[in-house]
Design a protein around this motif. Sequence first.
Motif, PDB file in Angstrom:
ATOM      1  N   VAL A  38      77.278  80.025  82.115  1.00 46.88           N
ATOM      2  CA  VAL A  38      75.887  79.995  81.672  1.00 46.88           C
ATOM      3  C   VAL A  38      74.928  79.986  82.870  1.00 46.88           C
ATOM      4  N   GLU A  39      75.342  79.354  83.960  1.00 52.51           N
ATOM      5  CA  GLU A  39      74.511  79.362  85.162  1.00 52.51           C
ATOM      6  C   GLU A  39      74.460  80.767  85.769  1.00 52.51           C
ATOM      7  N   MET A  40      75.626  81.424  85.802  1.00 50.67           N
ATOM      8  CA  MET A  40      75.693  82.768  86.382  1.00 50.67           C
ATOM      9  C   MET A  40      74.799  83.752  85.631  1.00 50.67           C
ATOM     10  N   LYS A  41      74.654  83.544  84.331  1.00 57.51           N
ATOM     11  CA  LYS A  41      73.815  84.441  83.512  1.00 57.51           C
ATOM     12  C   LYS A  41      72.338  84.060  83.579  1.00 57.51           C
ATOM     13  N   MET A  42      72.061  82.769  83.433  1.00 54.58           N
ATOM     14  CA  MET A  42      70.669  82.381  83.216  1.00 54.58           C
ATOM     15  C   MET A  42      69.869  82.177  84.499  1.00 54.58           C
ATOM     16  N   ILE A  43      70.512  81.818  85.581  1.00 54.46           N
ATOM     17  CA  ILE A  43      69.757  81.662  86.836  1.00 54.46           C
ATOM     18  C   ILE A  43      69.103  82.983  87.258  1.00 54.46           C
ATOM     19  N   PRO A  44      69.851  84.114  87.248  1.00 53.53           N
ATOM     20  CA  PRO A  44      69.173  85.373  87.620  1.00 53.53           C
ATOM     21  C   PRO A  44      68.038  85.750  86.667  1.00 53.53           C
ATOM     22  N   GLU A  45      68.172  85.443  85.384  1.00 58.58           N
ATOM     23  CA  GLU A  45      67.065  85.713  84.449  1.00 58.58           C
ATOM     24  C   GLU A  45      65.822  84.938  84.868  1.00 58.58           C
ATOM     25  N   ASN A  46      66.012  83.670  85.176  1.00 58.19           N
ATOM     26  CA  ASN A  46      64.863  82.860  85.601  1.00 58.19           C
ATOM     27  C   ASN A  46      64.279  83.358  86.927  1.00 58.19           C
ATOM     28  N   LEU A  47      65.146  83.779  87.840  1.00 61.79           N
ATOM     29  CA  LEU A  47      64.636  84.270  89.129  1.00 61.79           C
ATOM     30  C   LEU A  47      63.757  85.497  88.931  1.00 61.79           C
ATOM     31  N   ALA A  48      64.124  86.342  87.954  1.00 60.72           N
ATOM     32  CA  ALA A  48      63.286  87.520  87.669  1.00 60.72           C
ATOM     33  C   ALA A  48      61.902  87.063  87.218  1.00 60.72           C
ATOM     34  N   VAL A  49      61.872  86.058  86.351  1.00 59.17           N
ATOM     35  CA  VAL A  49      60.589  85.530  85.866  1.00 59.17           C
ATOM     36  C   VAL A  49      59.784  84.946  87.042  1.00 59.17           C
ATOM     37  N   TYR A  50      60.457  84.273  87.935  1.00 58.13           N
ATOM     38  CA  TYR A  50      59.762  83.626  89.059  1.00 58.13           C
ATOM     39  C   TYR A  50      59.375  84.623  90.156  1.00 58.13           C
ATOM     40  N   GLY A  51      59.901  85.859  90.067  1.00 59.63           N
ATOM     41  CA  GLY A  51      59.597  86.856  91.101  1.00 59.63           C
ATOM     42  C   GLY A  51      60.418  86.671  92.364  1.00 59.63           C
ATOM     43  N   PHE A  52      61.624  86.133  92.236  1.00 63.46           N
ATOM     44  CA  PHE A  52      62.464  85.861  93.408  1.00 63.46           C
ATOM     45  C   PHE A  52      63.753  86.688  93.435  1.00 63.46           C
ATOM     46  N   THR A  53      63.832  87.711  92.590  1.00 65.03           N
ATOM     47  CA  THR A  53      65.066  88.501  92.507  1.00 65.03           C
ATOM     48  C   THR A  53      65.473  89.081  93.860  1.00 65.03           C
ATOM     49  N   GLU A  54      64.496  89.594  94.603  1.00 68.39           N
ATOM     50  CA  GLU A  54      64.835  90.257  95.875  1.00 68.39           C
ATOM     51  C   GLU A  54      65.376  89.295  96.918  1.00 68.39           C
ATOM     52  N   GLY A  63      67.313  62.191  77.813  1.00 64.78           N
ATOM     53  CA  GLY A  63      67.200  63.545  77.269  1.00 64.78           C
ATOM     54  C   GLY A  63      67.632  63.640  75.818  1.00 64.78           C
ATOM     55  N   PRO A  64      67.424  64.818  75.199  1.00 68.86           N
ATOM     56  CA  PRO A  64      67.770  64.992  73.782  1.00 68.86           C
ATOM     57  C   PRO A  64      69.274  64.782  73.584  1.00 68.86           C
ATOM     58  N   ASP A  65      69.616  64.246  72.442  1.00 67.42           N
ATOM     59  CA  ASP A  65      71.022  63.944  72.152  1.00 67.42           C
ATOM     60  C   ASP A  65      71.722  65.191  71.625  1.00 67.42           C
ATOM     61  N   VAL A  66      72.023  66.093  72.529  1.00 62.94           N
ATOM     62  CA  VAL A  66      72.684  67.350  72.154  1.00 62.94           C
ATOM     63  C   VAL A  66      73.870  67.573  73.087  1.00 62.94           C
ATOM     64  N   PRO A  67      74.787  68.468  72.681  1.00 63.89           N
ATOM     65  CA  PRO A  67      75.926  68.753  73.566  1.00 63.89           C
ATOM     66  C   PRO A  67      75.461  69.493  74.822  1.00 63.89           C
ATOM     67  N   VAL A  68      76.325  69.593  75.818  1.00 64.71           N
ATOM     68  CA  VAL A  68      76.029  70.364  77.022  1.00 64.71           C
ATOM     69  C   VAL A  68      75.721  71.807  76.616  1.00 64.71           C
ATOM     70  N   VAL A  69      74.677  72.366  77.195  1.00 67.54           N
ATOM     71  CA  VAL A  69      74.270  73.732  76.845  1.00 67.54           C
ATOM     72  C   VAL A  69      75.208  74.754  77.498  1.00 67.54           C
ATOM     73  N   GLN A  70      75.775  75.615  76.659  1.00 65.81           N
ATOM     74  CA  GLN A  70      76.710  76.612  77.180  1.00 65.81           C
ATOM     75  C   GLN A  70      76.163  78.029  77.098  1.00 65.81           C
ATOM     76  N   GLY A  71      74.991  78.205  76.472  1.00 73.31           N
ATOM     77  CA  GLY A  71      74.475  79.570  76.335  1.00 73.31           C
ATOM     78  C   GLY A  71      73.034  79.552  75.895  1.00 73.31           C
ATOM     79  N   ARG A  72      72.488  80.753  75.696  1.00 76.57           N
ATOM     80  CA  ARG A  72      71.051  80.893  75.412  1.00 76.57           C
ATOM     81  C   ARG A  72      70.668  80.345  74.037  1.00 76.57           C
ATOM     82  N   ASP A  73      71.586  80.497  73.070  1.00 80.82           N
ATOM     83  CA  ASP A  73      71.280  80.035  71.718  1.00 80.82           C
ATOM     84  C   ASP A  73      71.094  78.515  71.708  1.00 80.82           C
TER      85      ASP A  73
END
Lengths: 249, 249
Positions: A123-139, A41-51
């Motif tokens: 970051v998981e607590m924030k971004m997983i629900p965002e992705n679920l909304a996109v996937y149509g799995f919120t309910e 994978g890309p040589d970057v630090p662990v992702v901690q947020g959306r930026d």
Amino acid sequence: MRMMYMKTSGVQLDTDYSREMLGMMEADGLLEGIEYDFDPGPDVPVVQGRDAMRRYECGILERVKKWVDSDRYDAIVIQSVLDPALFPAREISPIPVLGCLESAVHLASMLGRRFSFLCTVPVEMKMIPENLAVYGFTEKLASMRCISLPVPEVKKRLNRSAQIDAMEETAVMAIEEDGAEVVILGCTGLSWMAPELRERLKERGYEAPVIQPVWAAVAFARMLVRLGMRHSPLAYPAPIPDPDAMLMQ
Amino acid sequence: MRMMYMKTSGVQLDTDYSREMLGMMEADGLLEGIEYDFDPGPDVPVVQGRDAMRRYECGILERVKKWVDSDRYDAIVIQSVLDPALFPAREISPIPVLGCLESAVHLASMLGRRFSFLCTVPVEMKMIPENLAVYGFTEKLASMRCISLPVPEVKKRLNRSAQIDAMEETAVMAIEEDGAEVVILGCTGLSWMAPELRERLKERGYEAPVIQPVWAAVAFARMLVRLGMRHSPLAYPAPIPDPDAMLMQ
């Protein structure tokens, strides 16, 4: 079948852990008949947020393009529960590209009506629900539960017994208080706990499926290759080569 | 892996056609490593509505119980796009039970955002959307489209070329007018058309996945068996042996 398995952070601990996970999947018979290459994978630090995520995704896409152009693979699996660059990757790939989160919730939805995620970092607590909304799995989301364990310690299995105790208690709360029928491990670092967590839940009277999202992604990669199918170009259209042509659309 | 493949009407034409479909799946490599037995299903007429469906489901459940008790199978596939008795079957089965509709929409959702069903009879047009609501996939449904072809003629491939012409036109309308990104064949009788329909759509500029629901169900059966997973008993709880015990719940 040939698979490119791409890890999504440049940290050495993660590379070691990813190889350990591949060993676990191998032992589970999940890689039988699959030849895979490993991309750290890309040589970057662990992702901690959306930026950080957005910049990070550009690095992943460069690599996806390289593996697609090599014409050597039947499928690409991106190892991260945040599904970085998943949809854009499909726009530039004629072969299936699988993400762990999307795969995990589709598998979960085949096994029960509502699921909970057990996570380790904000970051998981924030971004997983965002992705679920996109996937149509919120309910179908019963809850997001965070356990307070430092991820590097989880990956190293330091204090192993206390870690599994914490997971067990959190999973039981998700089932009893939130109505979860399926448990999804919301951090790849937790994958090694699945067999023991299943046993512990069974002892508590709950035979809930415990999903390891990386396992789900590899399983879907295999399914799509066998079916000879891939994502719809109508959903993930390739970039138009000549931007001026857009005027004529 | 051992699979019980259960057809869901007692009509002889359907038995012949089911065997033909198994042959097609075999040719597609979908049954590799799978030993299967074939159950012709309850001896009832073709289901034309909800009333017949309910009584019909009881016949299916009796057979599911028998196959579960035999302890000979790793998974059961129920061949029907209406998913008869799917959820009740899971309540009485410790092994995975797969339905064609649920499997097809989960596969479709991995490949695109919105899908259309191409159906042949009114009962499909009514009952598929009801099931999608239960599965939580209503928002992904672009449209239900019915083509005017008598099912027995489709299964016998009478007037083959005109049948595929009709399918092609209907699929193109689903894509162009309804926004479908994935096409699902809403009748098992249409399964044989998939390869040619894919080619025709490609010639029209649409590389849309065309899903054969029976193929999807068999593929998910294989996936679950390999993962060692099955439906959650928390979602599909076994009947309580002593009804009086319900008072104490």
